[in-house]
Design an enzyme around this catalytic site. Structure first.
Site, mmCIF file in Angstrom:
data_model
loop_
_atom_site.group_PDB
_atom_site.id
_atom_site.type_symbol
_atom_site.label_atom_id
_atom_site.label_comp_id
_atom_site.label_asym_id
_atom_site.label_seq_id
_atom_site.Cartn_x
_atom_site.Cartn_y
_atom_site.Cartn_z
ATOM 1 N N ASP A 111 40.945 -7.753 43.241
ATOM 2 C CA ASP A 111 40.020 -8.875 43.393
ATOM 3 C C ASP A 111 38.850 -8.414 44.259
ATOM 4 O O ASP A 111 38.851 -7.283 44.738
ATOM 5 C CB ASP A 111 40.719 -10.074 44.058
ATOM 6 C CG ASP A 111 41.282 -9.688 45.421
ATOM 7 O OD1 ASP A 111 42.419 -9.179 45.478
ATOM 8 O OD2 ASP A 111 40.546 -9.846 46.423
ATOM 9 N N GLU A 120 54.309 -4.238 43.810
ATOM 10 C CA GLU A 120 53.633 -2.939 44.011
ATOM 11 C C GLU A 120 54.583 -1.768 43.855
ATOM 12 O O GLU A 120 54.163 -0.664 43.510
ATOM 13 C CB GLU A 120 52.938 -2.930 45.380
ATOM 14 C CG GLU A 120 51.761 -3.893 45.452
ATOM 15 C CD GLU A 120 51.158 -4.042 46.842
ATOM 16 O OE1 GLU A 120 51.913 -4.001 47.830
ATOM 17 O OE2 GLU A 120 49.916 -4.182 46.936
#
Ligand SMILES: Nc1ncnc2c(CN3C[C@H](CSc4cnccn4)[C@@H](O)C3)c[nH]c12
Length: 229
Positions: free
Chosen positions: A197, A13
């Site tokens: 997701d 990230e």
């Protein structure tokens, strides 16, 4: 003079964030690495906490108390709950809660402990800058509620509980703890996520496939926001 903390939870990230900077100074502290950079005259400290609420709390508090950061931005990925949120889409948190904080046995609501509050609101002025940047760059961004808990959610049962209990739009594992730390220390903060997701039975596969691209979506948007600070 603002000193900015930019935080993620996973190396994936912050990697797309670090890619924007040169002359990085690495400081090791409390089993973690903090990357110091200077960007357009702005002092910035970048770190990934490692996964979960405890590590995220430690890193957020360290960036504020040890490094003296006075504004904190979080960039990362999340599981989508709101059906409007497709994989890759961006969500800016307006408030956050802890979906696995549970002392309901004593009559308290889910997400609440005495002395705390179920929802912690993010800093409005930072959200306003973010929305302005999104409009200027024709980016689709949703403002919504993010639920945080110490579990990777991969079942419709758990996802439905979180949606029905907190009316959450997305879920992850760190944001609400960062929010509690910044709120307690009176530090303006901003939580940005891109969907990797949909927190259901396919979540593990989708996460592996879309982590990198969704982390980049979030990072690229965050950098545009940093340029406006
Ligand atoms: N469905 C979901 N539930 C809970 N959280 C999330 C997230 C956000 N991050 C990603 C990562 C998953 S655990 C992890 C552990 N090992 C490898 C990769 N990720 C954790 O930092 C929370 C994206 N989708 C989520």
């Amino acid at each position: 003079m603002t000193k900015l903390a930019i935080m993620g939870a996973m190396e994936e990230e912050i990697e797309p964030l670090l890619a924007h900077f040169e002359n990085v100074n690495v400081v090791e502290f409390a089993n973690n690495k903090y990357y110091e950079v200077n960007y357009n005259g702005l002092e910035i400290v970048i770190a990934y906490s490692k996964i979960g609420k405890v590590f995220a709390s430690l890193t957020a508090a360290t960036m504020i108390e040890k490094f003296g950061c006075d504004t904190l931005l979080f960039s990362g990925v999340a599981g989508g709950i709101n059906p409007e949120l497709k994989i890759g889409d961006l969500i800016v948190a307006d408030k956050l809660c802890q979906h696995d904080l549970d002392i309901t046995a004593f009559g308290h609501p889910n997400g609440y402990v005495p002395g705390g509050k179920v929802f912690v609101e993010t800093t409005k002025s930072l959200r306003e800058i973010a929305i302005k940047v999104a409009n200027e760059n024709n980016l689709k961004v949703i403002e919504g509620t993010i639920a945080t808990g110490d579990q990777f959610v991969h079942s419709t049962e758990r996802k439905d509980f979180i949606q029905s209990t907190f009316n959450a739009d997305a879920l992850e594992m760190e944001g609400a703890s960062v929010a509690v730390v910044c709120d307690a220390l009176n530090v303006p903060f901003f939580i940005l996520r891109a969907i990797s997701d949909t927190a259901d039975m396919d979540a593990g596969f989708d996460f592996d496939e879309f982590l990198k691209s969704s982390a980049k979506n979030s990072a690229d948007y965050l950098i545009k926001i940093v340029k406006e600070l």
